[in-house]
Design a protein around this motif. Sequence first.
Motif, PDB file in Angstrom:
ATOM      1  N   TYR A   1       2.380   1.652  -3.519  1.00  0.00           N
ATOM      2  CA  TYR A   1       1.360   2.069  -4.546  1.00  0.00           C
ATOM      3  C   TYR A   1       0.812   3.596  -4.354  1.00  0.00           C
ATOM      4  O   TYR A   1       1.017   4.313  -5.082  1.00  0.00           O
ATOM      5  CB  TYR A   1       0.011   1.266  -4.357  1.00  0.00           C
ATOM      6  CG  TYR A   1      -1.176   1.756  -4.996  1.00  0.00           C
ATOM      7  CD1 TYR A   1      -0.985   1.526  -6.448  1.00  0.00           C
ATOM      8  CD2 TYR A   1      -2.198   2.266  -4.475  1.00  0.00           C
ATOM      9  CE1 TYR A   1      -2.081   1.918  -7.181  1.00  0.00           C
ATOM     10  CE2 TYR A   1      -3.257   2.649  -5.244  1.00  0.00           C
ATOM     11  CZ  TYR A   1      -3.197   2.507  -6.584  1.00  0.00           C
ATOM     12  OH  TYR A   1      -4.170   2.784  -7.490  1.00  0.00           O
TER      13      TYR A   1
ATOM     14  N   CYS B   1      -0.387   2.101 -12.276  1.00  0.00           N
ATOM     15  CA  CYS B   1       0.185   2.533 -11.053  1.00  0.00           C
ATOM     16  C   CYS B   1       0.305   1.293 -10.124  1.00  0.00           C
ATOM     17  O   CYS B   1       1.367   0.966  -9.284  1.00  0.00           O
ATOM     18  CB  CYS B   1      -0.065   3.585 -10.082  1.00  0.00           C
ATOM     19  SG  CYS B   1       0.623   5.135 -11.069  1.00  0.00           S
ATOM     20  N   ALA B   2      -1.021   0.440 -10.146  1.00  0.00           N
ATOM     21  CA  ALA B   2      -1.001  -0.719  -9.185  1.00  0.00           C
ATOM     22  C   ALA B   2      -0.062  -1.706  -9.850  1.00  0.00           C
ATOM     23  O   ALA B   2       0.671  -2.671  -9.313  1.00  0.00           O
ATOM     24  CB  ALA B   2      -2.326  -1.340  -9.441  1.00  0.00           C
TER      25      ALA B   2
ATOM     26  N   ARG C   1       0.737  -1.256   0.024  1.00  0.00           N
ATOM     27  CA  ARG C   1       0.144   0.103   0.185  1.00  0.00           C
ATOM     28  C   ARG C   1       0.906   1.366   0.027  1.00  0.00           C
ATOM     29  O   ARG C   1       0.753   2.168  -0.648  1.00  0.00           O
ATOM     30  CB  ARG C   1      -1.055   0.018   1.028  1.00  0.00           C
ATOM     31  CG  ARG C   1      -1.818   1.404   1.146  1.00  0.00           C
ATOM     32  CD  ARG C   1      -2.739   1.084   2.407  1.00  0.00           C
ATOM     33  NE  ARG C   1      -2.415   1.054   3.825  1.00  0.00           N
ATOM     34  CZ  ARG C   1      -2.502  -0.107   4.560  1.00  0.00           C
ATOM     35  NH1 ARG C   1      -3.240  -1.070   4.131  1.00  0.00           N
ATOM     36  NH2 ARG C   1      -1.927  -0.196   5.792  1.00  0.00           N
TER      37      ARG C   1
ATOM     38  N   ALA D   1       3.498  -0.699  -9.018  1.00  0.00           N
ATOM     39  CA  ALA D   1       3.634  -0.949  -7.545  1.00  0.00           C
ATOM     40  C   ALA D   1       4.022  -2.513  -7.224  1.00  0.00           C
ATOM     41  O   ALA D   1       5.011  -2.995  -6.437  1.00  0.00           O
ATOM     42  CB  ALA D   1       2.511  -0.465  -6.667  1.00  0.00           C
ATOM     43  N   TRP D   2       3.175  -3.229  -7.898  1.00  0.00           N
ATOM     44  CA  TRP D   2       3.128  -4.726  -7.784  1.00  0.00           C
ATOM     45  C   TRP D   2       4.470  -5.296  -8.190  1.00  0.00           C
ATOM     46  O   TRP D   2       5.243  -6.089  -7.620  1.00  0.00           O
ATOM     47  CB  TRP D   2       2.023  -5.390  -8.499  1.00  0.00           C
ATOM     48  CG  TRP D   2       2.130  -6.978  -8.309  1.00  0.00           C
ATOM     49  CD1 TRP D   2       2.697  -7.734  -9.302  1.00  0.00           C
ATOM     50  CD2 TRP D   2       1.487  -7.939  -7.430  1.00  0.00           C
ATOM     51  NE1 TRP D   2       2.814  -9.016  -8.702  1.00  0.00           N
ATOM     52  CE2 TRP D   2       1.781  -9.052  -7.793  1.00  0.00           C
ATOM     53  CE3 TRP D   2       0.912  -7.369  -6.080  1.00  0.00           C
ATOM     54  CZ2 TRP D   2       1.653 -10.070  -6.846  1.00  0.00           C
ATOM     55  CZ3 TRP D   2       0.566  -8.647  -5.279  1.00  0.00           C
ATOM     56  CH2 TRP D   2       1.064  -9.851  -5.754  1.00  0.00           C
TER      57      TRP D   2
END
Length: 180
Positions: A22, A165-166, A19, A169-170
Motif C-alpha cells: 500500500y 490506492c488501497a 502495508r 494494493a489489495w
Amino acid sequence: MRTAQTQLHSRSSPLALLRRVYLTVLLTHLPILAVLLLPQGRSRVSSEAVAGAVTILLVSLVVAALVLSPVVCAWVAPDGARWRAGNALSRVKALIRTDRRAYLRRLGEFAALYVLAQCLGGLTAWLVPYIGENPLHGTDPAAERWVFHYWPFALHAATLYTSICAAFAWYAWRLRQLAA
C-alpha cells in the motif's frame, strides 16, 4: 535460490506485506493524484471538452495502474521465483489462463473496493462541498456562476486517492497470494 531480501519478505506477516504494498502504491501511483487535483476535471470549473480530456487521462492512468500494480507488489514483496517484478505480469497472464474464476474473483474484489472508494469520495464532497453557487451571479452579470474552493476539493481528491490506492494494493496483494 532465494536471496536474503526475498526470504525476509516471504517471512513477513501478510498484513505487513499488504502495508508495504500500500505504501509503495501510494508513491508509484502519484500521477493519479496529480490528475485528481486538477480542477479542470470538473465541468463547472472549465469547459466540458477539457473536463472530458481530463477524465480520459484519469481513466487511462487507472487502467495502467491496474495492470502495473502486480509489478509494484512483486517489487516490494517478492515471493521466490514465482512472484518477482520481472515475471509478475506473465504470472498474472498465466493465472488468467489457468484459474480464470479465481482471477475474476480478485478483479471483482478490486471493482468493489474501487466503487467503495468512489462512494467515500462522494461522501467527502457532500460533507465538505468544494463548489457552490455564487450569490453575486444573479446581480452581477460579470460574476462567475460557481464559486470553487480548492482546499475542500484537495481533501476530496486525497480521500479518493488514498482509498483507490488501497483498492490497487489489495488487488495486487491478493494476486500475490494466488500466485504462491
